[in-house]
Design an enzyme around this catalytic site. Structure first.
Site, PDB file in Angstrom:
ATOM      1  N   ASP A   7       4.539   1.834   8.290  1.00  8.85           N
ATOM      2  CA  ASP A   7       3.622   0.710   8.231  1.00  8.85           C
ATOM      3  C   ASP A   7       4.458  -0.571   8.224  1.00  8.85           C
ATOM      4  O   ASP A   7       5.629  -0.561   7.839  1.00  8.85           O
ATOM      5  CB  ASP A   7       2.770   0.821   6.957  1.00  8.85           C
ATOM      6  N   ASP A   9       3.172  -4.251   7.319  1.00  9.77           N
ATOM      7  CA  ASP A   9       2.889  -5.286   6.329  1.00  9.77           C
ATOM      8  C   ASP A   9       3.024  -4.762   4.911  1.00  9.77           C
ATOM      9  O   ASP A   9       2.388  -3.777   4.533  1.00  9.77           O
ATOM     10  CB  ASP A   9       1.484  -5.848   6.553  1.00  9.77           C
ATOM     11  N   ASP A 179       2.482   1.169   1.977  1.00  9.21           N
ATOM     12  CA  ASP A 179       2.169   0.595   0.671  1.00  9.21           C
ATOM     13  C   ASP A 179       0.690   0.682   0.338  1.00  9.21           C
ATOM     14  O   ASP A 179       0.281   0.291  -0.756  1.00  9.21           O
ATOM     15  CB  ASP A 179       2.534  -0.894   0.669  1.00  9.21           C
TER      16      ASP A 179
END
Length: 218
Positions: A7, A9, A179
């Site tokens: 991922d 961001d 996250d």
């Protein structure tokens, strides 16, 4: 050979790339300041897991509607140099380098638009990027999206579609790094799930599932 899915961001970088991009556009006079508060309100819905990704993309692409793709590409190069590269977690660079040394294929997969994610992935040395399709018509941004959204289950679907096209590559295992609770389908899909700086909910999920937790810092 394994497949490593990162991922973008708040996983590879310490902030949100689209939010940073909108701030850059406003700072250059290319977008109205009010869009920043509007985007933050939508991001609150993202963190709550209730976001309409279609509404988010319509809002965040609106400053580009009608603009030349080549002009925007030049802006994005400047933006990446100024606002993205300094925000990459050192541990993220190390982890990507570890996968490269193993000969793994690295993909940056993000619920941000491909106009941002693809050049960022290239700058970070990834082999490919999977992101939300951003429509360009007659070399200009239409303000619309296309294809399967790389959001929640859509990330898994896009990875499966991508793998089906890799006729010469057979991946032994899949690694995933994220996250976000929105990436639970992606993390659950992986053979090796790694959770980056999780909130309390994702921390609990990781502990229950035996996923590895990392605390990456700038």
């Amino acid at each position: 050979m394994d497949l490593a899915l990162f991922d973008l961001d708040e996983t590879l970088i310490c902030e949100d790339s689209t939010g940073l991009w909108l701030r850059w556009l406003v700072s250059q006079g290319f977008a109205r300041p009010e869009i920043l508060a509007e985007e933050r309100a939508l991001m609150d819905e993202y963190y709550a897991g209730t976001l309409s990704i279609e509404a988010y993309m319509t809002k965040t692409l609106s400053p580009l509607e009608g603009l030349s793709a080549s002009t925007v590409a030049g802006w994005i190069r400047r933006f990446i140099h100024r606002d993205i590269v300094p925000r990459v977690y050192p541990a993220a660079r190390e982890r990507m380098a570890w996968h490269q040394q193993r000969g793994d294929t690295i993909i940056v997969i993000s619920a941000s638009g491909e106009h941002l994610v693809a050049p960022i992935a290239q700058r970070l040395g990834a082999h490919a990027a999977l992101a939300i399709g951003v429509e360009i018509v007659d070399e200009r941004y239409s303000g619309q999206t296309y294809g399967t959204m790389t959001y929640q289950q859509g990330k898994v679907d896009r990875v499966s579609d991508w793998k089906a096209l890799q006729q010469e590559c057979k991946f032994d295992r899949t690694w995933a790094y994220s996250d976000s609770m929105n990436d639970l389908p992606l993390l659950a899909h992986a053979d090796h799930a790694h959770v980056i700086n999780p909130d309390a909910l994702l921390q609990q999920e990781a502990e229950q599932r035996g996923w590895q937790v990392h605390r990456w810092q700038r």
